[in-house]
Design a protein around this motif. Structure first.
Motif, PDB file in Angstrom:
ATOM      1  N   LYS A 175       0.811  -1.218   0.000  1.00 42.42           N
ATOM      2  CA  LYS A 175       0.000   0.000   0.000  1.00 42.42           C
ATOM      3  C   LYS A 175       0.843   1.267   0.000  1.00 42.42           C
ATOM      4  CE  LYS A 175      -4.138  -2.016   1.914  1.00 42.42           C
ATOM      5  NZ  LYS A 175      -4.732  -2.472   3.165  1.00 42.42           N
ATOM      6  N   HIS A 176       2.151   1.135   0.252  1.00 46.94           N
ATOM      7  CA  HIS A 176       3.029   2.294   0.128  1.00 46.94           C
ATOM      8  C   HIS A 176       3.405   2.561  -1.322  1.00 46.94           C
ATOM      9  CE1 HIS A 176       3.524   1.938   4.484  1.00 46.94           C
ATOM     10  NE2 HIS A 176       3.940   3.194   4.437  1.00 46.94           N
ATOM     11  N   PHE A 177       3.232   1.535  -2.164  1.00 51.87           N
ATOM     12  CA  PHE A 177       3.686   1.672  -3.548  1.00 51.87           C
ATOM     13  C   PHE A 177       2.759   2.531  -4.390  1.00 51.87           C
ATOM     14  CE2 PHE A 177       6.060  -2.665  -3.287  1.00 51.87           C
ATOM     15  CZ  PHE A 177       7.018  -2.059  -2.485  1.00 51.87           C
ATOM     16  N   ASN A 178       1.501   2.723  -3.972  1.00 53.32           N
ATOM     17  CA  ASN A 178       0.656   3.658  -4.728  1.00 53.32           C
ATOM     18  C   ASN A 178       0.081   4.737  -3.810  1.00 53.32           C
ATOM     19  OD1 ASN A 178      -1.348   2.272  -3.415  1.00 53.32           O
ATOM     20  ND2 ASN A 178      -2.642   2.011  -5.203  1.00 53.32           N
ATOM     21  N   ALA A 179       0.821   4.994  -2.735  1.00 55.08           N
ATOM     22  CA  ALA A 179       0.483   6.100  -1.840  1.00 55.08           C
ATOM     23  C   ALA A 179      -0.863   5.937  -1.143  1.00 55.08           C
ATOM     24  CB  ALA A 179       0.547   7.448  -2.574  1.00 55.08           C
ATOM     25  N   LEU A 180      -1.343   4.696  -1.029  1.00 57.38           N
ATOM     26  CA  LEU A 180      -2.525   4.470  -0.188  1.00 57.38           C
ATOM     27  C   LEU A 180      -2.127   4.713   1.260  1.00 57.38           C
ATOM     28  CD1 LEU A 180      -4.183   1.233  -1.632  1.00 57.38           C
ATOM     29  CD2 LEU A 180      -5.228   3.477  -1.491  1.00 57.38           C
ATOM     30  N   LEU A 181      -0.870   4.383   1.582  1.00 59.33           N
ATOM     31  CA  LEU A 181      -0.306   4.695   2.894  1.00 59.33           C
ATOM     32  C   LEU A 181       0.944   5.527   2.666  1.00 59.33           C
ATOM     33  CD1 LEU A 181      -0.516   1.213   4.692  1.00 59.33           C
ATOM     34  CD2 LEU A 181      -2.015   3.173   5.041  1.00 59.33           C
ATOM     35  N   LEU A 182       1.214   6.426   3.594  1.00 59.68           N
ATOM     36  CA  LEU A 182       2.435   7.233   3.496  1.00 59.68           C
ATOM     37  C   LEU A 182       3.370   6.821   4.628  1.00 59.68           C
ATOM     38  CD1 LEU A 182       0.910  10.714   2.634  1.00 59.68           C
ATOM     39  CD2 LEU A 182       1.979   9.051   1.104  1.00 59.68           C
ATOM     40  N   PRO A 183       4.681   6.808   4.347  1.00 62.83           N
ATOM     41  CA  PRO A 183       5.621   6.317   5.358  1.00 62.83           C
ATOM     42  C   PRO A 183       5.606   7.162   6.633  1.00 62.83           C
ATOM     43  CG  PRO A 183       6.772   7.213   3.442  1.00 62.83           C
ATOM     44  CD  PRO A 183       5.328   7.165   3.091  1.00 62.83           C
ATOM     45  N   ALA A 184       5.799   6.475   7.762  1.00 55.56           N
ATOM     46  CA  ALA A 184       5.937   7.201   9.028  1.00 55.56           C
ATOM     47  C   ALA A 184       7.391   7.638   9.193  1.00 55.56           C
ATOM     48  CB  ALA A 184       5.520   6.305  10.184  1.00 55.56           C
ATOM     49  N   GLY A 185       8.295   6.909   8.560  1.00 54.56           N
ATOM     50  CA  GLY A 185       9.698   7.277   8.559  1.00 54.56           C
ATOM     51  C   GLY A 185      10.313   6.850   7.258  1.00 54.56           C
ATOM     52  N   GLY A 186      11.370   7.516   6.819  1.00 57.64           N
ATOM     53  CA  GLY A 186      11.986   7.160   5.547  1.00 57.64           C
ATOM     54  C   GLY A 186      11.182   7.686   4.375  1.00 57.64           C
ATOM     55  N   THR A 187      11.515   7.220   3.180  1.00 54.56           N
ATOM     56  CA  THR A 187      10.897   7.755   1.975  1.00 54.56           C
ATOM     57  C   THR A 187      10.565   6.642   0.994  1.00 54.56           C
ATOM     58  OG1 THR A 187      12.635   9.403   2.234  1.00 54.56           O
ATOM     59  CG2 THR A 187      11.122   9.724   0.418  1.00 54.56           C
ATOM     60  N   VAL A 188       9.478   6.849   0.243  1.00 52.57           N
ATOM     61  CA  VAL A 188       9.158   5.945  -0.858  1.00 52.57           C
ATOM     62  C   VAL A 188       9.144   6.774  -2.134  1.00 52.57           C
ATOM     63  CG1 VAL A 188       7.425   4.418  -1.865  1.00 52.57           C
ATOM     64  CG2 VAL A 188       7.746   4.450   0.610  1.00 52.57           C
ATOM     65  N   TYR A 189       9.892   6.329  -3.153  1.00 51.00           N
ATOM     66  CA  TYR A 189       9.885   7.002  -4.445  1.00 51.00           C
ATOM     67  C   TYR A 189       9.176   6.124  -5.452  1.00 51.00           C
ATOM     68  CZ  TYR A 189      13.592   9.803  -2.349  1.00 51.00           C
ATOM     69  OH  TYR A 189      14.312  10.615  -1.522  1.00 51.00           O
ATOM     70  N   VAL A 190       8.224   6.723  -6.153  1.00 48.98           N
ATOM     71  CA  VAL A 190       7.570   6.004  -7.248  1.00 48.98           C
ATOM     72  C   VAL A 190       7.844   6.798  -8.518  1.00 48.98           C
ATOM     73  CG1 VAL A 190       5.366   5.284  -8.233  1.00 48.98           C
ATOM     74  CG2 VAL A 190       5.789   4.994  -5.801  1.00 48.98           C
ATOM     75  N   GLY A 191       8.481   6.146  -9.472  1.00 41.67           N
ATOM     76  CA  GLY A 191       8.872   6.854 -10.693  1.00 41.67           C
ATOM     77  C   GLY A 191       9.750   8.054 -10.367  1.00 41.67           C
ATOM     78  N   GLY A 192      10.577   7.924  -9.345  1.00 42.43           N
ATOM     79  CA  GLY A 192      11.523   8.978  -8.994  1.00 42.43           C
ATOM     80  C   GLY A 192      10.935  10.089  -8.132  1.00 42.43           C
ATOM     81  N   MET A 193       9.603  10.020  -7.855  1.00 43.61           N
ATOM     82  CA  MET A 193       8.996  11.100  -7.074  1.00 43.61           C
ATOM     83  C   MET A 193       8.619  10.613  -5.678  1.00 43.61           C
ATOM     84  SD  MET A 193       6.639  12.931  -9.938  1.00 43.61           S
ATOM     85  CE  MET A 193       6.000  11.385 -10.512  1.00 43.61           C
ATOM     86  N   ASP A 194       8.828  11.462  -4.705  1.00 43.17           N
ATOM     87  CA  ASP A 194       8.502  11.147  -3.313  1.00 43.17           C
ATOM     88  C   ASP A 194       6.982  11.029  -3.155  1.00 43.17           C
ATOM     89  OD1 ASP A 194       8.107  11.075  -0.621  1.00 43.17           O
ATOM     90  OD2 ASP A 194       9.633  12.587  -0.169  1.00 43.17           O
ATOM     91  N   THR A 195       6.498   9.910  -2.579  1.00 43.31           N
ATOM     92  CA  THR A 195       5.041   9.746  -2.464  1.00 43.31           C
ATOM     93  C   THR A 195       4.415  10.744  -1.495  1.00 43.31           C
ATOM     94  OG1 THR A 195       5.286   8.032  -0.772  1.00 43.31           O
ATOM     95  CG2 THR A 195       4.987   7.284  -3.038  1.00 43.31           C
ATOM     96  N   LYS A 196       5.253  11.430  -0.720  1.00 43.24           N
ATOM     97  CA  LYS A 196       4.676  12.439   0.185  1.00 43.24           C
ATOM     98  C   LYS A 196       4.270  13.700  -0.569  1.00 43.24           C
ATOM     99  CE  LYS A 196       6.793  11.206   4.584  1.00 43.24           C
ATOM    100  NZ  LYS A 196       8.236  10.933   4.572  1.00 43.24           N
TER     101      LYS A 196
END
Ligand code: ATP
Ligand code: MG
Lengths: 267, 280
Positions: free
Chosen positions: B54-75
C-alpha cells in the motif's frame, strides 16, 4: 428460494429497448405506472396490457424471465385477490355451493388489482432487464441533476445505488452459505414459534454484517487504487445520449398516456 | 529515473502516539524495483507485505523514511493521482474489488475516474479485456463468472488505467488450481509481452519461482532479496521462517540430506525430472 430474486438483474443482449436512453425508459415507466392506475374501464386495461406486451416484445428478453420476476409476488397477488373477492360489499354470488359469499364487484376488483400488479412488475422488470445498473443510476443521476443545485449529492447517491445493486447477488450468496453452515451445526430456521425463528436469525445476521463491513472496507481501498475521486471530471464508457429511437418511444408513450386519459373521460 | 519503485529506510506503524513502545509493522525497509522487473514478495501472515504494497501507490504514506515512485517522493501531494495511476493494484478477493454489474463497465471504472474521453475508454477496455483473454465475456455479469475469470477482470481493470507497474496482493489465495494457473499465466504475460513491472505477493512458492527476484520478509524487515534460485536453495532458512519451498526443491533437499548426490537448487518439475534421470 433466495435465488428467485431477479429484480435488478440486467439481461445483456441487444434490443431496441436496450439501446434507448435510460432517462427515456425511466420517465416512460413512471408514465406507464401512472396510466395503469388511472385506467378505470375495460378498454383502458386492454390498452395498458397490450402496451406492456409490446414493451416485453421489444425488450427481446425471454418471457420466462418475466415470469421468474413475478414468482416472489404471486402470493401477494393471490392474497389481495382473495381479500377483494370475499370482502367487497355488493351483489352476492355463491359458487360451487360454498357458504361464504363472493361478490360480483369483488371479483371485478380482484381482477383489476391483480392485472395492475402484474403489469406493474412486468413493466418495471422490463426497465431493469434492459438497462445495466450503471446506466440506470446514471439516468437517475442525470434526472436528479436539477436537485444537485439545491445541495443534493446526486452523484454520491447514484454511486451508492449502483454499488448496492452490484452487491445484492454477492450478499445473497453469502447469506445462503452462512445459513447452510449454521444449519450444518444444528441451527433451525424453519420451525418453532415466530420468536424462536427471529432468535435463530441472529447467528446468521451477525456474521453477515461483519463480512459486509469487511467487504466495504476492501472495496473502498480497491476503488481508491483505481483513482476514484468522486463525481467531478468523471467520464463514462457509455455516455448516455438521446437518440431518434428515444424520440419515437417518447411520442408513443405520450400517445398511449393520452389514450388512457381520453378513455377515462369519454367512457 | 532508473527505479520504478524505491524505498529508503521505510518505517510504518498503524498505531502511533501510544505511550508504549511503537510496534513498527515495517521496519527500515530498503528496496528498489526496476522497470520491467518481476518481483515476488514472500513472508509469513502478518509480516507486513500488504502494508508495504500500500506504500507503492500512496494508499499509505511512510511514518519514517521515503518511498519514491517513478523517482517522485510519495509524500508529494501534487503527484498524488500519478502514483495511483502509475501503480495499479489487484487484491485477494475478486468480489470486493469489482464495482460494476457488467464486465466491461467494471474495467472502465479507472479510466472513467481519470476523465478519459469515451471513445478512448472503449479502446482501452477492449484492449485490456483481450490481454486477459476475457473479451468474449465483456457483457457478462461478474458474479456469474468463475474465481479465476473474476480475478482476470480485476486485472483488466488495473490494466485499463495504463499503469507502469501492477502490484498483486495474494491474487490467487482464494482460487482453485485452475483459476490460479489462469491468473499467474496472465501476470507472466503482462511482464513478458507488455513489459510491465510486476510485484507479486504470494504464499505459493511455485508462483514465486517464476519471478526475477524474490524478497523474503519477516516481522517488518526484509531478510532476503535475491534471485529465486539462491533464496529457495536455502531450504533450512525458509523453514526457520515457517515458509515453504517449491515441492520439487523440498524433494531434492530431502534426497540430498539422505546422502543422495543431487543438486539442491532445483526449482521446477522439469529440472527435477532431469536431475532424477541423471541418478538412474
Ligand atoms: N488497518 C490496520 N490497523 C491496525 N493494524 C493493522 C492494520 N492492518 C494490518 N495491521 C497489522 O499490521 C501487521 C501487518 O499486516 P499486513 O496486512 O501488512 O500483513 P501481511 O503480510 O499482508 O499478512 P497476510 O499474509 O495475512 O496478508 C499485522 O500484524 C496486522 O495485524
Ligand atoms: Mg496481506
Amino acid at each position: 428460494m433466495l435465488k428467485d430474486i431477479t429484480l435488478g438483474q440486467y439481461f445483456p443482449i441487444d434490443s431496441p429497448l436496450h439501446r434507448m436512453d435510460p432517462r427515456t425508459k425511466i420517465l416512460s415507466l413512471i408514465l406507464l405506472i401512472v396510466a395503469i392506475f388511472l385506467a378505470n374501464n375495460p378498454w383502458a386495461y386492454v390498452l395498458a396490457a397490450a402496451f406492456t406486451l409490446l414493451v416485453v416484445a421489444l425488450s427481446k428478453v425471454p418471457v420466462s424471465m418475466y415470469f421468474r420476476g413475478l414468482k416472489p409476488i404471486w402470493f401477494v397477488i393471490i392474497f389481495t385477490a382473495l381479500l377483494n373477492i370475499f370482502f367487497t360489499p355488493g351483489t352476492k354470488i355463491y359458487l360451487f355451493g360454498y357458504r361464504t359469499p363472493m361478490t360480483w364487484e369483488g371479483l371485478i376488483l380482484a381482477g383489476k388489482m391483480a392485472l395492475r400488479l402484474v403489469l406493474l412488475i412486468i413493466s418495471s422488470s422490463a426497465l431493469t432487464y434492459t438497462t445495466s445498473p450503471i446506466l440506470l443510476t446514471d439516468g437517475i443521476e442525470k434526472l436528479l441533476k436539477p436537485l444537485a443545485k439545491l445541495g443534493l449529492p446526486t452523484f454520491e447517491l447514484a454511486m451508492m445505488m449502483s454499488i448496492a445493486i452490484r452487491f445484492i447477488p454477492t450478499l445473497i450468496e453469502e447469506t445462503d452459505k452462512i445459513m447452510k453452515a449454521q444449519k450444518a451445526r444444528g441451527a433451525d430456521f424453519e420451525s418453532g414459534s415466530v420468536l424462536h425463528r427471529v432468535k435463530a436469525l441472529a447467528p446468521m445476521l451477525v456474521p453477515l454484517f461483519i463480512s459486509a463491513f469487511r467487504r466495504a472496507d476492501e472495496l473502498a481501498v480497491a476503488m481508491e487504487s483505481r483513482c476514484y475521486q468522486g463525481g467531478e471530471h468523471r467520464t463514462r464508457l457509455n455516455e448516455i445520449r438521446f437518440h431518434l429511437i428515444d424520440a419515437f418511444a417518447g411520442l408513443l408513450m405520450l400517445a398511449f398516456f393520452a389514450a388512457v386519459i381520453i378513455l377515462r373521460i369519454i367512457l | 529515473m532508473s527505479n520504478m519503485i524505491k524505498t529508503e529506510h521505510l518505517r510504518y506503524a498503524y498505531q502511533i502516539g501510544t505511550q508504549e513502545k511503537v510496534k513498527f509493522v515495517l521496519d527500515d525497509i530498503d528496496l528498489s524495483i526496476s522497470p520491467g522487473e518481476f518481483v515476488a514478495v514472500l513472508g509469513h501472515n502478518g509480516c507486513g507485505k500488504s502494508t508495504l504494497a500500500k506504500h507503492f501507490n500512496a494508499l499509505l504514506l511512510p511514518a519514517g523514511g521515503t518511498v519514491y515512485v517513478g523517482g517522485m517522493d510519495t509524500k508529494d501531494e501534487a503527484h498524488y493521482w500519478e502514483f495511483r495511476k502509475n501503480v495499479g493494484m489487484v487484491f485477494q478477493n475478486p468480489d470486493n474489488q469489482i464495482v460494476a454489474t457488467v464486465v466491461e463497465e467494471d474495467v472502465a471504472f479507472a479510466p472513467e475516474n481519470l476523465g478519459v474521453p469515451s471513445d478512448e475508454i472503449r479502446k482501452r477496455v477492449d484492449e485490456a479485456l483481450k490481454t486477459v483473454d476475457m473479451y468474449e465475456l465483456r457483457r457478462h455479469a461478474p458474479h456469474l463468472l468463475s474465481g479465476g475469470q473474476k480475478q482476470r477482470v480485476a486485472i483488466a481493470g488495473a490494466i485499463a488505467m495504463e499503469p507502469k507497474c501492477i502490484v498483486f496482493d495474494e491474487p490467487t489465495a482464494m482460487l482453485d488450481p485452475k483459476g490460479r494457473k489462469e491468473v499467474i499465466d496472465t501476470i507472466v504475460k503482462l511482464k513478458e509481452e507488455k513489459h510491465m513491472t510486476v510485484v507479486l505477493i504470494t504464499h505459493y512458492m511455485e508462483e514465486a519461482v517464476r519471478a526475477d527476484r524474490v524478497v523474503v520478509m519477516d516481522k517488518g524487515k526484509v531478510l532476503r532479496n535475491d534471485v529465486p534460485r539462491n533464496v529457495f536453495s536455502d531450504v533450512k532458512f525458509m523453514k526457520s521462517l515457517g515458509l515453504d519451498v517449491p515441492q520439487v526443491t523440498e524433494l531434492c533437499y530431502r534426497l540430498a540430506k539422505d546422502g543422495i548426490n543431487i543438486r539442491s537448487d532445483v526449482m521446477t518439475v522439469a529440472e527435477c525430472v532431469d536431475e532424477l534421470i541423471k541418478l538412474l
